[in-house]
Structures are given as C-alpha cells and as structure tokens.
Motif scaffolding. Structure first.
Motif, PDB file in Angstrom:
ATOM      1  N   TYR B 402       0.844  -1.202   0.000  1.00  0.00           N
ATOM      2  CA  TYR B 402       0.000   0.000   0.000  1.00  0.00           C
ATOM      3  C   TYR B 402       0.877   1.249   0.000  1.00  0.00           C
ATOM      4  O   TYR B 402       0.670   2.172  -0.776  1.00  0.00           O
ATOM      5  N   GLU B 403       1.888   1.232   0.891  1.00  0.00           N
ATOM      6  CA  GLU B 403       2.760   2.403   1.036  1.00  0.00           C
ATOM      7  C   GLU B 403       3.468   2.718  -0.283  1.00  0.00           C
ATOM      8  O   GLU B 403       3.546   3.868  -0.692  1.00  0.00           O
ATOM      9  N   LYS B 404       3.927   1.657  -0.944  1.00  0.00           N
ATOM     10  CA  LYS B 404       4.651   1.830  -2.204  1.00  0.00           C
ATOM     11  C   LYS B 404       3.730   2.473  -3.259  1.00  0.00           C
ATOM     12  O   LYS B 404       4.093   3.417  -3.940  1.00  0.00           O
ATOM     13  N   PRO B 440      -5.195  13.764   5.377  1.00  0.00           N
ATOM     14  CA  PRO B 440      -4.459  13.402   4.162  1.00  0.00           C
ATOM     15  C   PRO B 440      -4.616  11.911   3.831  1.00  0.00           C
ATOM     16  O   PRO B 440      -5.168  11.159   4.644  1.00  0.00           O
ATOM     17  N   ILE B 441      -4.095  11.510   2.667  1.00  0.00           N
ATOM     18  CA  ILE B 441      -4.187  10.086   2.286  1.00  0.00           C
ATOM     19  C   ILE B 441      -3.463   9.267   3.354  1.00  0.00           C
ATOM     20  O   ILE B 441      -2.320   9.574   3.709  1.00  0.00           O
ATOM     21  N   PRO B 442      -4.122   8.226   3.892  1.00  0.00           N
ATOM     22  CA  PRO B 442      -3.496   7.480   4.986  1.00  0.00           C
ATOM     23  C   PRO B 442      -2.147   6.891   4.597  1.00  0.00           C
ATOM     24  O   PRO B 442      -1.927   6.539   3.434  1.00  0.00           O
ATOM     25  N   THR B 443      -1.257   6.817   5.579  1.00  0.00           N
ATOM     26  CA  THR B 443       0.048   6.188   5.362  1.00  0.00           C
ATOM     27  C   THR B 443       0.046   4.837   6.070  1.00  0.00           C
ATOM     28  O   THR B 443      -0.875   4.526   6.823  1.00  0.00           O
ATOM     29  N   MET B 444       1.121   4.080   5.817  1.00  0.00           N
ATOM     30  CA  MET B 444       1.261   2.780   6.473  1.00  0.00           C
ATOM     31  C   MET B 444       1.223   2.969   7.986  1.00  0.00           C
ATOM     32  O   MET B 444       0.574   2.230   8.718  1.00  0.00           O
ATOM     33  N   LYS B 445       1.898   4.028   8.443  1.00  0.00           N
ATOM     34  CA  LYS B 445       1.981   4.304   9.875  1.00  0.00           C
ATOM     35  C   LYS B 445       0.598   4.649  10.440  1.00  0.00           C
ATOM     36  O   LYS B 445       0.224   4.182  11.518  1.00  0.00           O
TER      37      LYS B 445
END
Lengths: 82, 618
Positions: B402-404, B440-445
């Motif tokens: 997802y993060e990538k 914002p667009i969610p991050t992995m964290k």
C-alpha cells in the motif's frame, strides 16, 4: 498445632492441595474400612467422590480449604468415637 | 591367473545404446529420428511379448526382425556417415573383425535376433551363456528406479497394474488398493492402534487379494511386472501366495515410520482430528501452488477476482483473502492519463483501500488472539487451514505494498504544476466530504496507529471477561481472546493510559451483570481484586516486552516486573506474589514437616497404631 497445620496447607499451590486432598481422602476411607472390618462393623463404602466432583463452587481453592478442614475434623471425631 | 572369459559382443546392444538413447553427442540423429523410433517400438513389442506361447513369440520375433532390418537399411542409405561412425565403434569392441560397413544392418539385425532368441533360455542357461544380453539397458533400469523412487512396493505395484494394457482385469483390485493406500496414521496414533485400524480395513481387502495373483499370471504382464519390481527394489520379486499381503504390511510399516518422523506439521492438530499429515500437506501444497499461479497472473496484470463454487467456510474464506490480497487498488494504472478527475478517483480509491486494509489487519489480530497457544485449546483442522491461508495471504504484508503504491501516486501529483495541484485539492476535498473521509491520504503508519487504537479499545471493552480464565484449575481456558496478543505493538505510553482506563472500568463494574457471577459463592471484592491483578500482569509484561531486554533469569525478571509496577504505575507488584509464590517448593516441604509433627500426636494416628493399621501418608 492444628492451626499451624491448616495455615501451612493454605500456602500450597492448587495442584499440591489437590494431590494431598485426594491422598487424604483415600487414606481415610481405607483406614475406616480396615477399622470397621476389625471391629466387625458393617458399613457401606464411603462415597468420597461426591466431594471431589462437586465443582459447583466457583473457586476451587476455597473448596479445597474447606475440604481439608472437613477431613481433619472428621478423622479426629471418628477416632474419638471409635 | 584365471583366464578371463570374453563375452560375445552384441552389435544390436551397441546400436541400441548409441542410437535409441541418443546419448552420443558426436552423432546427429535428426535425419533418422523416425527410424529410430520405429526400431524402438519394434524392439519393445518383442520384449513385451510373453514367451509362454513360444510359436507366437518366434513369429513376432521373425516379423519384427525383418522390419528392423528394413529400418536399418533405410538409415544406412540415409546417413552413411553415421553408420561409419557406428562401424568404428563396433570394430573397437570386436577383436577379430572382417565385417564390412555395408554388412552392418544385417549384422545388427542378426544380433537383435540372437539377443531375443536367448530370452527363451532358462536363467541358469543364461547365466552360463557366453552372451551378454541384458533384458533392460542400464538407462531403462535407471528410468524404472526413478519412477519407483519414493513409492513403497505396494504403491509401485498398483501403479504398474494401472499402467498395464490389461488394467481392466485388475480394476477392482486397483480401486480397493487405492482406498487402502489412502489410509494414513492419525496424529499421535500409536503403532499398535494404527495397525489395529489397518487390519480392520484388510479384512475387506483380503477378498480382492484372493485370485489377483492368478489373474495376473494369465496375462503378459506377469513377467514384465515381476522384472520391473525386481529392478526397482533390487530384490527378487516373485508373486506367490502372501506376497501382496506382505507388501501391504511393509507399506504401512514404512508409512507409519515416515509419518512419525515428519514433525513439520506436528502440534497443529489435536489427536481427535481425523486428518492425516499427508492430506493436510497435500492440501496446503495445493494452496501454495495456487498462490504462485495467481501471483503470476497478478504481476502480469491478468488477475481476475476468483469465485469458488464450493460453499465451505474455508473455501469462502480463501476466496475472500485471495481477492483482497490481489486487489487491483494496490497497483497504479500505467496506461492512464493523469487528469484531475483520474487523480481524484485514484486518491479516493487509496482512502477506501486503507480503510479495508485496516479492517483486514484487525481481523487477523483478532484471529491470532482467539487462537493463541496460551488459551490451551488445540487447534482443529479448520483453524490450521485458516492459519495456512492467513500465512499465505498475510494482510500485514500488504501494508508495504500500500505504502509503495501511495508513494508512487503522490510522486505523480508532485510532478504536476501548482494550478493542477490546487484544482486537484479542491476536487478531492469535495469528494472526501461527500464520502466522509478526513485528513491526508493514509500512510502505512497511520493505518497501524488506527489498528492499535482498535486493539486498545478492544482490551478496554472486554477486560472484564477476557483478562482471566474462569476455570480455576486451568485445564481449559475460558477466555475467548488472549489479550497478550491484542496488546502487542502498542506503545508503552498508550499501555500506561490503557491500564488507568482498565482500572477505572474494573473498579466501577457491576459484577452482577456477569453471567458466571454468583453472589452467594463469590465476593464481588474478590472478583474485582483478581481482575486488577490480571490487568497489572498484562500491562507489566507488555511494557517489559517493549523494552526488548535480553533474556533475564527468573529472579532478575521478577525484579524487573516489580520495578515496572513501581516506576510506571506507582504500585506494588501484585501478580508476582499471586503466581510465583505458588511455585515455591519450600512451601510444600514445610507443609510436610508440619504435617508429620501434627500426626505424631494426632488421635487419628494413635488410633491406627493401636489397631495395627498401616500408616499410609508420606
């Protein structure tokens, strides 16, 4: 002395209490049967398993403590009677 | 010195090894491919012909030899250079040789005839014969042994019958044998118990054993099967009364010992599950192969969401996991023009993907917590399969994917001009308001943080019922979830806060609401106290894990727990007294000493002594 004895029992783990109690009950029953035989007294076999299998009490530790007391007193009273 | 007896050389054998197996790199076989195949077929035909009917055998031998000769002539005319090479080989093997090259097809053909004529001889005649005529070439033997590799005698025997042209005759035997071969030892099943079960099956099987050897002997397969079995297992194989039975016993003995040593799957099942290691292994191997195929399709952009017809729980679960694992939203489209509306659409799909991923990860955590080894419940077959599927399609792995994908997309936006960015922001914000997305667009964290928030909430919500088991003996853990698993990955500061909330919840909880609570038997204060102790133990151990300290000895560990309780919560460590004093063996020894002392003066013991009844207590 009896108080010290019962208090030291309370410090044991559940597993140890269980083992000791089972041994005590079996021991008592055999001794009573032997005594009755020697004295020519007719008795029905004591049904100790009723106490052991009774799990209605929520905390088994309390149950074992009570059970232990019961056996000690029962043996003493029985000895006196006999 | 003993005179070395030279065996006569078979020209055909040499030809067969050089040409049929095409082992020689110096020869180009291309032009004679068809002829070689034909020679091989003709030879095999003779080899497979039973010699019981000698007339028929000789007839076939004559006829095939004539045909082989025709093929050899054709080869000679087609590729003379090749025959020259062969001629040299032949001459190097034969001491006295006046043969000419053009005679070679005839010589080969004669030696073929000679070789096969020798088949009519008895084994002792063959033993003393000056001819070296192997029934199978070394390459054929190698092939047979490879084919038999990993198979027990019985398995290979059934396989050969199945491959035979006369398999219809053996069908009932084959079917019953396959049923029998499917019987595998259960997990933890003893040797005797396993054979007891096998013998029950054998009673049915015995009916099919009677006569199978006789049926086999009436066909051409008898010798072929016996010979092949002999080569495969290096032992003389003669089918007579009891051979198959012996094979069955050997087979199960071997299967049992092999399974017993296979520890890779041990511990996944309890002993009541009637699934064998092998069934489970083959099933999970299929899952692995399936994933490989799907992964190939996904990487090449050809993945289509799967839909399995079977309606079992496992299948539906697998279907769900596969489709979420290979979700197309993890890939940015490369053939699309990044207009504002396309970018907004992609951003929204990332929001929804992050939301779904968060759910999937939390479900996985819940699964692990409900199947923790601490709960003392052996996993059943279904759980073992679910775990295997979960390991294959692990949602935690998807976080990095997802993060990538998100970073790739943000890079595309970054390269756009400011006007595009501004318009994109405006349109995205409108869409987000419509759909209820924030920030914002969610991050992995941020996904991980959200999952951890849900973990914390769950622990708080269910701490009353899930902190401790209601089975005081401890044979069966009555909890549904192991909170030790739920608390993993939660930061120490969050744990401290969680503990405060748990304490408030436990202190204010009305225990009468609990179904197991019986106020006649239990003091509410006792129940509350026990829960607080369990809560303290849970958080203290979690903080200790977060410290990532090296393995400490028992004493250091207990001291560390005490320090944590004091340092983080300003509390005395309650759970150590509760749990670890029990393990103190001195308590038991002290008890025995006091008991002996007590018994010395007890009326009971005096009574036993008086009546000469043996004292039994230790």
């Amino acid at each position: 002395m009896l108080e010290e004895y019962t208090n030291s029992f309370k410090t044991l783990s559940l597993k140890e209490k269980r083992e000791i109690l089972l041994k005590e009950i079996a021991d008592t029953l055999i001794a009573i049967e032997n005594l009755c035989e020697k004295k020519n007294v007719d008795i029905d076999k004591l049904n100790s398993s009723d106490y052991i299998k009774n799990k209605d009490l929520l905390f088994e530790e309390d149950y074992y403590n009570l059970m232990f007391m019961y056996i000690i007193y029962m043996k003493e009273d029985l000895a006196m009677l006999l | 010195m003993a005179k070395k007896v030279k065996k006569k050389f078979s020209a055909f054998k040499l030809f067969y090894d050089e040409f049929i197996y095409k082992e020689n790199d110096n020869i180009s076989y291309a032009s004679v491919e068809r002829n070689i195949k034909r020679i091989r077929d003709l030879t095999m035909e003779v080899r497979k012909t039973s010699k019981r009917d000698l007339e028929l055998y000789k007839l076939k031998l004559e006829r095939n030899n004539k045909r082989i000769r025709e093929q050899l002539d054709e080869i000679y005319n087609l590729n003379k250079a090749m025959f020259e090479y062969y001629f040299l080989l032949y001459k190097s093997c034969v001491e006295m040789c006046t043969d000419k090259l053009e005679d070679m097809p005839f010589i080969i053909s004669c030696s073929f005839y000679d070789d096969y004529r020798l088949d009519n001889k008895t084994p002792s005649e063959l033993e003393n014969s000056s001819y070296a005529v192997p029934k199978y070439s070394s390459l054929e033997k190698k092939k047979i042994r490879n084919e038999a590799k990993g198979k027990t005698k019985l398995e290979y025997f059934v396989y050969l019958l199945k491959e035979s042209d006369n398999r219809k005759l053996f069908m009932r035997f084959i079917e019953r044998s396959e049923e029998l071969l499917a019987v595998k030892p259960y997990i933890n099943e003893g040797y005797d118990k396993f054979f007891e079960r096998i013998n029950k099956q054998l009673i049915k099987y015995n009916n099919y054993l009677v006569g199978i050897e006789e049926i086999l002997k009436t066909t051409d397969d008898y010798e072929v099967v016996c010979d092949i079995m002999q080569i495969a297992y290096h032992k003389k194989f003669i089918l007579n009364d009891g051979t198959i039975k012996e094979m069955v016993n050997l087979h199960f003995d071997e299967v049992y010992n092999r399974m017993k040593d296979d520890k890779s799957l041990r511990g996944q099942f309890n002993e009541n599950n009637d699934i064998s290691f092998e069934t489970f292994k083959s099933l999970t191997d299929d899952f692995i192969k399936e994933k490989e195929t799907l992964m190939d399709a996904y990487v090449n952009g050809k993945f289509e969401p799967v839909s399995f017809a079977e309606d079992s729980y496992i299948t539906k679960f697998r279907e769900l996991l596969i489709n979420s694992f290979f979700d197309s939203r993890y890939q940015n489209k490369h053939d699309v023009e990044w207009t504002i509306s396309n970018c907004v659409e992609r951003a929204i799909s990332l929001y929804s993907l992050a939301h779904d991923l968060e759910d999937q990860i939390f479900e996985r955590v819940m699964y692990d917590a409900s199947h923790s080894p601490l709960l003392k419940r052996n996993n059943d077959v279904r759980s073992a399969l679910i775990k295997k599927v979960y390991d294959l399609y692990n949602p935690f792995y998807l976080l990095s994917l997802y993060e990538k994908s998100k970073d790739e997309f943000l890079e595309i936006i970054k390269e756009k001009n400011q006007t595009f960015k501004d318009n994109f922001e405006i349109e995205l914000n409108q869409k987000k308001t419509q759909l209820g997305y924030h920030g914002p667009i969610p991050t992995m964290k941020s996904i991980k943080t959200k999952v951890n928030g849900r973990r914390i909430h769950f622990i708080e919500e269910y701490c009353i019922t899930e902190l401790k088991s209601r089975d005081e003996i401890g044979d069966y853990d009555t909890r549904n979830y192991d909170l030790n698993v739920m608390i993993h990955d939660i930061s120490t500061s969050d744990i401290v806060e969680l503990y405060e909330n748990m304490k408030i919840k436990i202190r204010n909880y009305n225990f009468e609401n609990l179904c197991f609570f019986d106020e006649v038997q239990v003091q509410e204060s006792y129940e509350r106290e026990q829960l607080l102790i369990a809560a303290q133990e849970l958080v203290t151990k979690a903080i200790y894990r977060n410290m990532k300290l090296k393995n400490a000895n028992q004493e250091d560990l207990l001291n560390k727990y005490k320090d944590i309780c004091l340092g983080y919560f300003n509390e005395k460590c309650l759970f150590i007294k509760e749990k670890y004093n029990d393990a103190n063996k001195n308590g038991y020894n002290d008890f025995l000493k006091i008991r002996n002392k007590f018994n010395e003066n007890s009326k009971w013991m005096r009574l036993l002594d008086y009546h000469k009844i043996k004292r039994r207590l230790l």
